[in-house]
Scaffold this active site. Structure first.
Site, PDB file in Angstrom:
ATOM      1  N   ASP A  36     -64.044 109.204  21.926  1.00 50.61           N
ATOM      2  CA  ASP A  36     -63.197 108.011  21.928  1.00 50.61           C
ATOM      3  C   ASP A  36     -63.452 107.211  23.201  1.00 50.61           C
ATOM      4  OD1 ASP A  36     -61.283 106.082  21.562  1.00 50.61           O
ATOM      5  OD2 ASP A  36     -59.668 107.456  21.072  1.00 50.61           O
ATOM      6  N   THR A  37     -62.702 107.445  24.255  1.00 55.12           N
ATOM      7  CA  THR A  37     -62.928 106.694  25.491  1.00 55.12           C
ATOM      8  C   THR A  37     -64.031 107.297  26.354  1.00 55.12           C
ATOM      9  OG1 THR A  37     -61.235 107.956  26.677  1.00 55.12           O
ATOM     10  CG2 THR A  37     -60.528 105.944  25.541  1.00 55.12           C
ATOM     11  N   LYS A  88     -60.407 122.679  30.713  1.00 58.18           N
ATOM     12  CA  LYS A  88     -59.832 121.388  31.059  1.00 58.18           C
ATOM     13  C   LYS A  88     -58.323 121.423  30.879  1.00 58.18           C
ATOM     14  CE  LYS A  88     -60.173 119.168  26.517  1.00 58.18           C
ATOM     15  NZ  LYS A  88     -60.809 118.100  25.722  1.00 58.18           N
ATOM     16  N   ASP A 100     -68.897 117.848  20.119  1.00 63.79           N
ATOM     17  CA  ASP A 100     -67.520 117.438  19.859  1.00 63.79           C
ATOM     18  C   ASP A 100     -67.467 116.772  18.496  1.00 63.79           C
ATOM     19  OD1 ASP A 100     -64.833 117.313  20.400  1.00 63.79           O
ATOM     20  OD2 ASP A 100     -65.061 116.239  22.299  1.00 63.79           O
ATOM     21  N   ASN A 146     -50.671  86.068   7.270  1.00 63.02           N
ATOM     22  CA  ASN A 146     -49.658  86.936   7.865  1.00 63.02           C
ATOM     23  C   ASN A 146     -50.116  88.383   7.991  1.00 63.02           C
ATOM     24  OD1 ASN A 146     -49.629  87.751   5.213  1.00 63.02           O
ATOM     25  ND2 ASN A 146     -47.385  87.773   5.025  1.00 63.02           N
ATOM     26  N   ARG A 200     -56.025 113.169  14.612  1.00 60.07           N
ATOM     27  CA  ARG A 200     -55.600 113.861  15.833  1.00 60.07           C
ATOM     28  C   ARG A 200     -54.096 114.116  15.860  1.00 60.07           C
ATOM     29  NH1 ARG A 200     -58.871 110.079  20.017  1.00 60.07           N
ATOM     30  NH2 ARG A 200     -58.522 108.613  18.295  1.00 60.07           N
ATOM     31  N   GLN A 201     -53.354 113.431  14.985  1.00 57.05           N
ATOM     32  CA  GLN A 201     -51.913 113.643  14.917  1.00 57.05           C
ATOM     33  C   GLN A 201     -51.605 114.588  13.756  1.00 57.05           C
ATOM     34  OE1 GLN A 201     -49.542 110.007  15.361  1.00 57.05           O
ATOM     35  NE2 GLN A 201     -51.368 108.936  16.103  1.00 57.05           N
ATOM     36  N   ARG A 230     -54.826 118.808  30.044  1.00 57.02           N
ATOM     37  CA  ARG A 230     -54.434 117.530  29.443  1.00 57.02           C
ATOM     38  C   ARG A 230     -52.926 117.347  29.589  1.00 57.02           C
ATOM     39  NH1 ARG A 230     -56.654 114.624  25.157  1.00 57.02           N
ATOM     40  NH2 ARG A 230     -58.078 116.323  24.670  1.00 57.02           N
TER      41      ARG A 230
END
Length: 326
Positions: A234-235, A202, A230, A45, A104-105, A204
């Protein structure tokens, strides 16, 4: 009455979760200590289970865990390991988080949002961690979220030494991928002997994750080897856009250096086709074969982690490991 002799010598015990065994083995080799034996498994589970097979009573315990996907599973596993160590009477417990989850949060962008990085710190404290060791936080303020010592280490020495050994500094320029990391880029530029500095302007959309629009290069990069810095990739959208803009602005070649290679899809495709000469990251996160691509170099963070653990264990100076890096 016969006096009893009490052994007050400290005992270093090193443990690792299941998320990144290769890094744990490298750190253990650097420390010249074995990885503690334990049972760890996941139930059908999704619940996690851990149990240490050796006595941890009175030990100085260090628990390493990295956080690739599924991040929440590995986070829970490390919390359970810490709780088990506390209940097993370990004297001091240090959580080693090469990549801090939810970093990042770190603040509220809109109403009714959590500050997830603070919640993670509270979870580690509640579980029983006395200290945290981490590398290149996304935001320095996260150090203050944990009610205890936080050793915030930096991979800049590892990354910059590689660049010095493999690239000429004569025509080097240091580039920040956004205005928010200019101060970090300034330190890199100073470390390279006062090299020129540029940054990418940039925009965002806070409502759309992992989407950034790179607009223009601020600074002269024509004819230079540009090192884009950096803390994480991530992506790969921000970095790929920056590389293309730098080439359009006349850069001779572009090299990317980052501490954490998350490489969520489609990062490998973007980075392999954007014109970057080399992407240099550390192994704070495991990078499996399907996330690797031509031009990727992965450096080991294990020596830095091992030296940090040794200094903490011996009550030495972690600051001495910075070698002028702040």
């Amino acid at each position: 009455m016969t006096a009893q002799w009490i052994d007050n010598r400290k005992s270093l015990m090193f443990f690792s979760g299941r998320s990144h065994p290769e890094l744990a083995e490298e750190v253990a080799k650097e420390l010249k200590v074995p990885i503690g034996t334990q049972v760890a498994r996941s139930f059908a589970n999704g619940e996690s289970y851990v149990r240490f097979e050796d006595s941890v009573r009175g030990s100085d315990a260090f628990v390493l865990q990295s956080f690739p996907a599924p991040l929440n599973e590995w986070l829970m596993e490390q919390l359970l390991m810490i709780d088990a160590l506390k209940r097993g009477s370990a004297k001091r417990i240090t959580a080693i988080l090469p990549f801090y989850p939810y970093a990042r949060q770190d603040k509220k962008h809109r109403g009714r949002e959590p500050i997830s990085a603070r919640l993670v710190a509270d979870l580690f404290k509640t579980a029983g961690a006395d200290r945290i060791i981490t590398v290149d936080l996304h935001a320095d303020q996260v150090q203050g979220f944990f009610n205890g010592p936080v050793d915030h280490m930096h991979a800049r020495g590892t990354l910059s030494e590689y660049i010095k050994q493999n690239y000429s500094l004569d025509d080097l320029a240091v580039v920040s991928p956004d205005a928010g990391r200019v101060r970090v880029a300034e330190k890199w530029a100073d470390g390279f002997g006062g090299k020129p500095l540029a940054f990418i302007h940039k925009t965002r959309d806070p409502l759309v994750p992992n989407q950034v629009t790179s607009n223009t290069v601020v600074g002269d990069v024509a004819g230079r080897t540009c090192v884009v810095l950096d803390d994480m990739i991530d992506t790969g959208g921000t970095i790929a856009g920056a590389v293309r803009l730098l080439h359009e602005s006349g850069a001779k070649e572009v090299v990317v250096a980052a501490t954490h290679g998350i490489f969520s899809a489609p990062a490998a495709e973007r980075l392999s086709s954007c014109g970057v000469k080399e992407v240099i990251v550390t192994n704070t996160l495991p990078i499996p074969a399907e996330k690797r691509f031509p031009g990727l170099t992965v450096l080991s963070i294990a020596p830095l982690l091992a030296r940090t653990i040794q200094e903490v264990f011996e009550n030495g100076s972690v600051t001495s490991l910075f070698d002028g890096i702040a």
